[in-house]
Design a protein around this motif. Structure first.
Motif, PDB file in Angstrom:
ATOM      1  N   UNK A 189       0.816  -1.213   0.013  1.00  0.00           N
ATOM      2  CA  UNK A 189       0.036   0.052   0.076  1.00  0.00           C
ATOM      3  C   UNK A 189       0.898   1.293   0.038  1.00  0.00           C
ATOM      4  N   UNK A 190       2.053   1.195  -0.271  1.00  0.00           N
ATOM      5  CA  UNK A 190       2.860   2.458  -0.286  1.00  0.00           C
ATOM      6  C   UNK A 190       3.415   2.666  -1.753  1.00  0.00           C
ATOM      7  N   UNK A 191       2.604   2.327  -2.462  1.00  0.00           N
ATOM      8  CA  UNK A 191       2.526   3.008  -4.036  1.00  0.00           C
ATOM      9  C   UNK A 191       3.885   2.039  -4.825  1.00  0.00           C
TER      10      UNK A 191
ATOM     11  N   UNK B 282      -9.079  -7.490   4.526  1.00  0.00           N
ATOM     12  CA  UNK B 282      -8.552  -6.222   5.107  1.00  0.00           C
ATOM     13  C   UNK B 282      -7.856  -5.500   4.079  1.00  0.00           C
ATOM     14  N   UNK B 283      -7.812  -4.175   4.008  1.00  0.00           N
ATOM     15  CA  UNK B 283      -7.080  -3.307   2.711  1.00  0.00           C
ATOM     16  C   UNK B 283      -5.769  -3.327   2.956  1.00  0.00           C
ATOM     17  N   UNK B 284      -5.253  -3.387   1.742  1.00  0.00           N
ATOM     18  CA  UNK B 284      -3.726  -3.645   1.754  1.00  0.00           C
ATOM     19  C   UNK B 284      -3.001  -2.335   2.193  1.00  0.00           C
ATOM     20  N   UNK B 285      -2.043  -2.453   2.871  1.00  0.00           N
ATOM     21  CA  UNK B 285      -1.458  -1.430   3.644  1.00  0.00           C
ATOM     22  C   UNK B 285      -1.921  -0.990   5.010  1.00  0.00           C
ATOM     23  N   UNK B 286      -3.110  -1.696   5.475  1.00  0.00           N
ATOM     24  CA  UNK B 286      -3.494  -1.592   6.777  1.00  0.00           C
ATOM     25  C   UNK B 286      -2.582  -1.868   7.890  1.00  0.00           C
TER      26      UNK B 286
END
Length: 114
Positions: free
Chosen positions: A44-46, A107-111
């Motif tokens: 989730x950090x691009x 669960x959302x990626x990067x959570x």
């Protein structure tokens, strides 16, 4: 069963960037001393971060798309000429196979893990 490690402070824990990632790529890693894959994880950090992971008891297709718990800020580690950037968390089952840790629900990626 290993003994408990010395007590850590909450601040020690809070410094760790532990989050949910999604496995987006799995490559063979024949140069590794122990059987391993090169695993690309979207945290989730691009960008995709890479890990050398001793999870060869899984077929690559079984890992692709799975959600994993990982530590993203331990710093890079050179493993057989490959830069491992994060640690995918796991544990061993009764038979000694590595079991990758992941959430029980979507669960959302990067959570963040807390």
């Amino acid at each position: 069963m290993p003994p408990l490690k010395p007590q850590a402070s909450y601040d020690d824990f809070a410094r760790l960037d532990i989050r949910i990632g999604k496995v987006v790529e799995v490559q063979p890693f024949p140069r590794a001393r122990n059987p391993s894959y090169k695993v690309g994880v979207d945290v989730g950090a691009e960008r995709t971060m890479w890990s050398s992971a001793q999870v060869t008891n899984y077929e690559p297709e079984a890992l692709l798309g799975s959600l994993v718990v990982c530590i993203c800020n331990l710093g890079p580690k050179n493993i057989a000429g490959f830069t491992s950037e994060l640690l995918i968390l796991g544990s061993k089952d009764a038979g000694g196979k590595v079991i990758v840790l992941g959430p029980r629900s979507e669960v959302a990626i990067g959570e963040s893990i807390f």
